[in-house]
Design an enzyme around this catalytic site. Structure first.
Site, PDB file in Angstrom:
ATOM      1  N   CYS A  72       0.838  -1.200   0.000  1.00 22.26           N
ATOM      2  CA  CYS A  72       0.000   0.000   0.000  1.00 22.26           C
ATOM      3  C   CYS A  72       0.876   1.254   0.000  1.00 22.26           C
ATOM      4  O   CYS A  72       1.511   1.554  -0.989  1.00 22.26           O
ATOM      5  CB  CYS A  72      -0.971  -0.047   1.185  1.00 22.26           C
ATOM      6  SG  CYS A  72      -2.339   1.115   1.033  1.00 22.26           S
ATOM      7  N   HIS A 111      -3.520  -5.600   1.236  1.00 21.75           N
ATOM      8  CA  HIS A 111      -2.869  -5.780   2.541  1.00 21.75           C
ATOM      9  C   HIS A 111      -2.863  -7.259   2.945  1.00 21.75           C
ATOM     10  O   HIS A 111      -3.773  -7.703   3.648  1.00 21.75           O
ATOM     11  CB  HIS A 111      -3.621  -4.993   3.618  1.00 21.75           C
ATOM     12  CG  HIS A 111      -3.394  -3.518   3.552  1.00 21.75           C
ATOM     13  ND1 HIS A 111      -2.471  -2.877   4.356  1.00 21.75           N
ATOM     14  CD2 HIS A 111      -3.966  -2.564   2.793  1.00 21.75           C
ATOM     15  CE1 HIS A 111      -2.495  -1.579   4.081  1.00 21.75           C
ATOM     16  NE2 HIS A 111      -3.394  -1.357   3.142  1.00 21.75           N
ATOM     17  N   GLU A 154      -1.256  -8.690   5.230  1.00 21.58           N
ATOM     18  CA  GLU A 154      -1.177  -8.888   6.692  1.00 21.58           C
ATOM     19  C   GLU A 154      -2.567  -8.916   7.337  1.00 21.58           C
ATOM     20  O   GLU A 154      -2.721  -9.382   8.458  1.00 21.58           O
ATOM     21  CB  GLU A 154      -0.304  -7.795   7.332  1.00 21.58           C
ATOM     22  CG  GLU A 154      -0.959  -6.428   7.527  1.00 21.58           C
ATOM     23  CD  GLU A 154      -0.966  -5.554   6.269  1.00 21.58           C
ATOM     24  OE1 GLU A 154      -0.621  -6.057   5.184  1.00 21.58           O
ATOM     25  OE2 GLU A 154      -1.339  -4.363   6.385  1.00 21.58           O
TER      26      GLU A 154
END
Lengths: 750, 231
Positions: free
Chosen positions: B85, B202, B204
């Site tokens: 990002c 993302h 994660e």
């Protein structure tokens, strides 16, 4: 005696009145000081004694709220309330309004509303972990309302997204009643270890006053008195300079720096600068600690030239914090600030005099007992009178209206209600908010309540415990009956949390009303507080923080009474969380509770008949609580596959929403003998639609019987249509088309 | 194997990345943007957030942080560098990756789960079959990838396009599947060598089923496996 700013005795009262003080309040200031106040002193008193800062009209009524509980670590009176959630974890939360700034400049008004409430949270030593926003606007056919709505949503996102604090929920209603005065209520939640709980209490004579963060400018001067404590009229646009401008990047640095300072035990006290700026932050810290403060305004870093002492003292420039540090820890504290690229400046020291002394270099410009600013504001007992409109609206019988009959008309009605801006999907809003950062959002926006895991990725500590959070208030109900309406605001928030598998722990509130000096408005306020207090007491749920916002009127017309409730519940084991969507074909659809003929104040009445009238649905707090007990116990047994409460739009909308969310149809009945339209759209309280595997229905029925809650199997999940008896037959695709794109279409003027 | 996650002022996903790595059983630590010592780290992650408030242009200030010259050296030495990002935006600003990320088409911030198709690419850190569809959240205001035609053709020829936005079945909609308007539906790219990888989604956020999925784990596991292979 502050000499250079001394006012002639005849001018002082005039300035006082211009600043919003009443003449007898001015006289009280003179009596406290024993002399004519200086310019700076007048500004400071006028702000601290404004309604926004002093709660002078509401303070007595608020005493009705229960505020104690075993798990309450901090009740009202601090920057935020704090409850223990077990295992040494504590949760801080509060809700606050930023209505008037947002009505003038929606992006910055909403953004700084988020920024302000988040500062209240980390001031307590908690890392902000979530925010929610309760919004009210006029109807979206008005271009200005679209501008306000779009701007406020962008401002909330712009600020929260940058901070990395997820925006996980909230609510929005559109009604003409809010056309001249929108509502932006922001709630923030923070997480901390109990031992890190910090209070804004100054202590230790000789300790230093450290100002951290942004420079001070002329923005937001008089925000609390000229914006928040007056009604709007045609001059509202001229107040644009009173709206603050936010810098979320600076606030992000403040969060990290302050939490690092508190973790390292480098601070004696910490407070944020919100309404009335340095004046309120410093005087509240001093008065809570029973000490004095001596501040030199020339030490305050300024972003504009030639600022007067009073401007520096009342500026509402954002992203500033005030800390008390010992001389020994100063260097270490300033090093932490410098690491985060933040300014930190010693602007004064703690004294033992109890007086708040403001200097400009060597010259004293204000000198007053600190406690008189924060705590000696006059307390009023405003006159009350039951509004005349109530008899008229309450005597209306919605059942006497012609209601649609037959499958085609009722199916079309369901689609129309589902597409109402007050019912339809809020996805257009929450897709503009980062709702996942921090990895703890276990139930995303769109269900009855947001569910967050209690865990701190920064500390690497995660638990299996969660909290469920909901904000609620149906202003129409409160308009039709403020006592019942406020109770329903509580009941709905608690029911949303119960449907998620949580038990309510505490609430915060944001009480939005018109001008309290009008007896009819004050009556609605008093009734709402009484209703909310009674509901909280019946549930044993304390009020741990909150905010009152009066003067929400434009051109003399008050908004609906809107006592917004923000409720936090605890999910003991996240494996027991529950969501609203239908999950398996063949599951039994079960209605808990019984539908009555209650169309007063309903969404159906507003959408199909253009009316806000009748009595709101009745609420039996004992039944409601029994229902929540049943839900908690049933969810614990593991048999409940989905739960969704019946609220706006009745059981028809509840069923449709569970279908759309799960991507599955259902074939059911209303479980009621009432006329179809009434059965479908009645907004009777204390009802929840749940699903269970067919084999588990008997177990649920037995459990419901022990709680005294009606329980009826009304049908099955499955197929790609929603069929409700002979009344409704609609395809899933049509439901989705009515529900999902509406908000975006309306925003674009469609 | 140790991930180093850089903290710029305004980063806000660094803790999430460290937690995600830890959840998968890998070590991870923080690197302050003012530090220049990357020793002890096997892979560098530039996390999401709003470095320096994203003022001026996303990533435009962060690329001048002291740590970045070391990140460039690390990348030139062939070390794994991942930008997620805002990290992706910083990598383009630092010219470690081609192109730029403009404001989303529609001018709105977008937070939602996106379907992503794994492309056949030179990326060393994603050992998934081309055509695999991953569901990973996106969360950005500036994810509208753009580059000139020549660059696009070169990236295509070199296998630098790693992830594309797609429909749930892996197809690409006529008129584009990118919710942000990205050129050619580009969601993630790598450098020619395949060791610098930037992506808007993302990963994660989806390593723990409790937060909605596990597709993000492939990215972390891919790096770890490859490093173990190479030694």
């Amino acid at each position: 005696m502050p000499t250079p700013e001394t006012l002639p005795a005849d001018l002082a009262p005039k300035l006082a009145v211009e600043l919003g003080l009443k003449l007898d309040e001015y006289e009280k200031v003179v009596a406290i000081l024993g002399r004519v106040p200086s310019v700076t002193e007048l500004y400071m008193y006028s702000l601290m004694w404004s309604e926004h800062c002093s709660y002078k009209h509401s303070r007595k009524a608020l005493k009705m709220f229960p505020t104690a509980g075993d798990h309450v670590l901090q009740g009202p009176g601090e920057n935020a309330g704090v409850i223990s959630v077990g295992d040494g974890w504590a949760v801080a939360f509060k809700m606050e309004s930023h209505n008037h700034p947002s009505a003038i400049e929606p992006y910055q008004g909403a953004a700084t509303g988020v920024g302000g409430i988040i500062r209240d949270i980390f001031t307590m030593g908690a890392r902000p972990i979530a925010s929610l926003d309760s919004l009210r606007f006029g109807t979206l056919d008005e271009p200005r309302q679209r501008y306000l709505f779009e701007g406020a949503v962008a401002g909330i996102g712009g600020y929260g997204n940058c901070l990395g604090v997820p925006t996980v929920g909230g609510e929005v209603y559109f009604d003409k009643a809010y056309e001249g005065n929108c509502l932006i209520n922001a709630m923030a939640i923070g997480l901390m270890r109990e031992e890190n709980l910090t209070r804004a209490v100054a202590a230790g004579v000789g300790n230093l006053v450290l100002l951290i963060g942004s420079t001070t400018g002329r923005d937001g001067i008089g925000g609390a008195s000229t914006l928040a404590s007056q009604e709007f009229d045609e001059k509202a646009e001229d107040k644009r300079p009173s709206v603050q401008v936010g810098d979320p990047f600076e606030e992000k640095l403040l969060i990290e720096a302050c939490l690092e300072l508190l973790d390292a035990k480098l601070l004696v006290a910490l407070g944020d600068l919100g309404a009335a700026g340095l004046t309120s932050s410093a005087s509240e810290m001093a008065s809570r600690g029973g000490v004095g403060l001596d501040i030199d305004v020339t030490k305050v870093p300024q972003r504009e030239e030639a600022m007067k002492p009073f401007e520096i003292m009342v500026s509402e420039s954002q992203e500033r914090m005030l800390a008390i540090v010992t001389p020994e820890d100063l260097a270490a504290a300033q090093a932490v600030c410098a690491k985060w690229g933040l300014r930190s400046t010693v602007i004064g020291e703690v004294t033992g005099t109890g007086r708040f002394v403001v200097r400009e270099g060597d010259v004293v410009v204000a000198d007053m007992p600190a406690a008189t600013l924060a705590h000696d504001a006059p307390v009023y007992d405003p006159a009350m009178e039951r509004p005349a409109y109530l008899d008229e609206v309450q005597s209306f019988d919605p059942l006497a209206l012609p209601h649609p009959t037959g499958r085609d008309a009722l199916s079309a009605t369901l689609l129309e209600v589902l597409a109402s801006p007050n019912i339809c999907s809020r996805k257009w809003i929450w897709e503009q908010y980062d709702h996942q950062v921090m990895l703890n959002t276990v139930v995303l926006p769109g269900s009855d309540a947001a569910v967050l895991r209690i865990g701190d990725t920064g500390r690497g500590e995660m638990t299996g415990v969660g909290i469920a959070v909901s904000t609620d208030c149906n202003g129409r109900y409160c308009y039709l009956d403020p006592y019942v309406g406020a109770q329903i605001a509580f009941a709905e928030a608690a029911r949303n949390v119960a449907c998620s598998g949580a038990r309510p722990a505490a609430i915060t509130d944001c009480l939005n009303f018109g001008n309290p000096e009008k007896p009819e408005v004050f009556w609605t306020f008093h009734e709402s507080v009484r209703g909310l207090a009674d509901a909280c007491t019946a549930f044993g749920v304390p009020v741990i923080s909150g905010n009152v916002s009066f003067y929400n009127e434009s051109f003399g017309q008050p908004i609906y009474p809107t006592p917004t409730v923000g409720l936090v519940g605890i999910v003991n084991d996240l494996d027991d969380r529950c969501t609203m969507e239908f999950k398996n074909d063949g599951d039994a659809v079960v209605l808990l509770g019984r539908t009555k003929a209650e169309l007063g104040g309903s969404e159906y009445l507003a959408v199909m008949h253009g009316m806000v009238a009748g009595k709101p649905p009745a609420l039996d707090l004992v039944d409601e609580r029994r229902l929540h007990e049943l839900l908690a116990n049933a969810i614990l047994t593991g048999i409940i596959r989905s739960a969704h409460d019946c609220s706006g739009g009745g059981i028809a909308v509840a069923l449709a929403e569970s279908c759309v969310a799960g991507g599955r149809g259902a074939t059911v009945t209303t479980g009621s003998d009432l006329a179809d339209a009434v059965a479908l759209f009645s907004e009777t309280q204390s009802r929840v639609v749940v699903t269970v595997a067919p084999d588990h229905y008997d177990a649920l029925k037995r459990l419901a019987a022990t709680h005294g809650i009606p329980c009826e199997n009304i049908g099955r999940v499955g197929g790609d249509r929603l069929r409700i008896g002979d009344a409704v037959d609609v395809s899933l695709a049509d439901l989705r088309d009515a529900y999902e794109p509406t908000l975006e279409r309306l925003v674009h003027g469609g | 194997m140790r991930f180093g996650v850089v903290i710029f002022p305004g980063s806000n996903c660094e803790q999430d990345v460290v937690h995600a790595a830890g959840h998968l059983g890998y070590e991870a630590g923080y690197i302050w943007h003012g530090d220049t010592d990357l020793s002890g780290y096997d892979a560098i992650v530039l996390p999401g957030g709003f470095s320096y408030g994203d003022y001026i242009r996303c990533g435009a200030v962060a690329r001048f942080s002291p740590v970045m010259s070391e990140v460039v050296r690390f990348a030139e030495a062939g070390g794994p560098v991942i930008g997620i990002c805002n990290g992706f935006q910083i990598l383009t600003e630092a010219h470690l990756l081609p192109g730029a990320l403009l404001r989303n088409r529609g001018l709105k911030f977008i937070c939602k789960t996106a379907d992503l198709r794994v492309e056949e690419s030179a990326c060393q850190w994603l050992d998934l079959a081309p055509g695999t569809v991953l569901r990973i959240p996106i969360n950005h205001n500036e994810g509208n990838y753009i580059c000139d035609e020549e660059t696009l053709a070169r990236m295509e020829a070199n296998g630098q396009i790693v992830l594309r936005y797609c429909e749930a079945d892996g197809s690409r909609a006529e008129g584009g599947s990118a919710p942000n308007g990205a050129l050619d539906d580009i969601a993630g790219i790598c450098n020619e060598r395949g060791n610098v990888f930037g992506l808007m989604p993302h990963p994660e956020r989806v390593v723990d089923p409790l937060s909605g999925g596990t597709d993000g784990a492939h990215i972390f596991e891919g790096i770890v496996r490859r490093i173990a292979e190479v030694g």
